[in-house]
Motif scaffolding. Structure first.
Motif, PDB file in Angstrom:
ATOM      1  N   CYS A  18       0.811  -1.204   0.000  1.00  0.00           N
ATOM      2  CA  CYS A  18       0.000   0.000   0.000  1.00  0.00           C
ATOM      3  C   CYS A  18       0.853   1.267   0.000  1.00  0.00           C
ATOM      4  O   CYS A  18       0.669   2.153   0.823  1.00  0.00           O
ATOM      5  CB  CYS A  18      -0.955   0.001   1.178  1.00  0.00           C
ATOM      6  N   ASP A  68      -6.902  -1.210   6.682  1.00  0.00           N
ATOM      7  CA  ASP A  68      -5.911  -1.930   7.483  1.00  0.00           C
ATOM      8  C   ASP A  68      -6.109  -1.617   8.960  1.00  0.00           C
ATOM      9  O   ASP A  68      -6.246  -0.454   9.345  1.00  0.00           O
ATOM     10  CB  ASP A  68      -4.488  -1.544   7.063  1.00  0.00           C
ATOM     11  N   CYS A 123      -4.788   2.890   4.281  1.00  0.00           N
ATOM     12  CA  CYS A 123      -4.517   1.826   3.329  1.00  0.00           C
ATOM     13  C   CYS A 123      -5.715   0.880   3.286  1.00  0.00           C
ATOM     14  O   CYS A 123      -6.063   0.272   4.293  1.00  0.00           O
ATOM     15  CB  CYS A 123      -3.251   1.071   3.738  1.00  0.00           C
ATOM     16  N   ARG A 145      -4.454  -3.068  -3.119  1.00  0.00           N
ATOM     17  CA  ARG A 145      -4.440  -2.099  -2.030  1.00  0.00           C
ATOM     18  C   ARG A 145      -4.362  -0.705  -2.626  1.00  0.00           C
ATOM     19  O   ARG A 145      -3.585  -0.463  -3.538  1.00  0.00           O
ATOM     20  CB  ARG A 145      -3.258  -2.345  -1.112  1.00  0.00           C
ATOM     21  N   THR A 157      -4.325   3.527  -1.392  1.00  0.00           N
ATOM     22  CA  THR A 157      -4.184   4.481  -0.289  1.00  0.00           C
ATOM     23  C   THR A 157      -5.059   5.694  -0.546  1.00  0.00           C
ATOM     24  O   THR A 157      -5.058   6.245  -1.642  1.00  0.00           O
ATOM     25  CB  THR A 157      -2.718   4.951  -0.170  1.00  0.00           C
TER      26      THR A 157
END
Length: 165
Positions: A42, A118, A144, A159, A161
């Motif tokens: 990420c 996350d 993330c 992933r 961000t």
């Protein structure tokens, strides 16, 4: 019988010879080369780079450069027009993502995105009607996001961000 035992012992010793390099065990098929370009950790910085050939439809340049994230299996790409992505979204720019599938599409099958931030257990779901294509994907918080993507009987993960405004 002794002769068979002696031959077997010689074969066992030959197999244990340390001068021959051992083949590395292969537990699964290697990932496609394109999947190496995904962002498993990420990274906040998604560089502009040449899009994969299969994701260039609609671009006028021969080798268009855009910030993108490739799915871990290499079956889908998120071309980020609204780079960097923000939460909350910026007033003058949306979180526009063009989703392009390498895998065949079924007409009318949506792209379903299940996102997990996350460190947080809650799941956020978004849907792009009609399947991969242009979208505005706003997620609830910066950080993330691990995305599970499902479309036309295919799956992939990536992933992304989202930065804090």
């Amino acid at each position: 019988m002794r002769r068979i035992a002696a031959v077997a012992a010689v074969l066992v010793l030959a197999a244990c010879d340390s001068t021959q390099p051992a083949a590395a065990p292969q537990t699964s098929a290697p990932a496609p080369a394109a999947a190496v370009e995904s962002l498993p950790n990420c990274a906040a910085d998604v560089p502009s780079r040449v899009l994969p050939e299969w994701a260039r439809t609609g671009f006028s340049e021969k080798e268009p450069r855009m910030p993108y994230v490739l799915g871990e299996r290499g079956d889908i790409v998120a071309i980020i027009f609204g780079y960097p992505l923000h939460q909350p979204p910026l007033p003058d720019r949306s979180n526009k993502i063009l989703w392009v599938s390498r895998a065949p599409l079924e007409t009318g099958s949506p792209l379903v995105i299940e996102g997990r931030l996350d460190g947080v257990g809650e799941v956020t779901t978004r849907e792009v009607g009609g399947g991969p294509g242009p979208s505005i994907i706003d997620l609830p918080r910066p950080g993330c996001w691990h995305l599970d993507l499902k479309w036309s009987g295919h799956t992939d993960t990536m992933r992304l961000t989202y930065q804090k405004k």
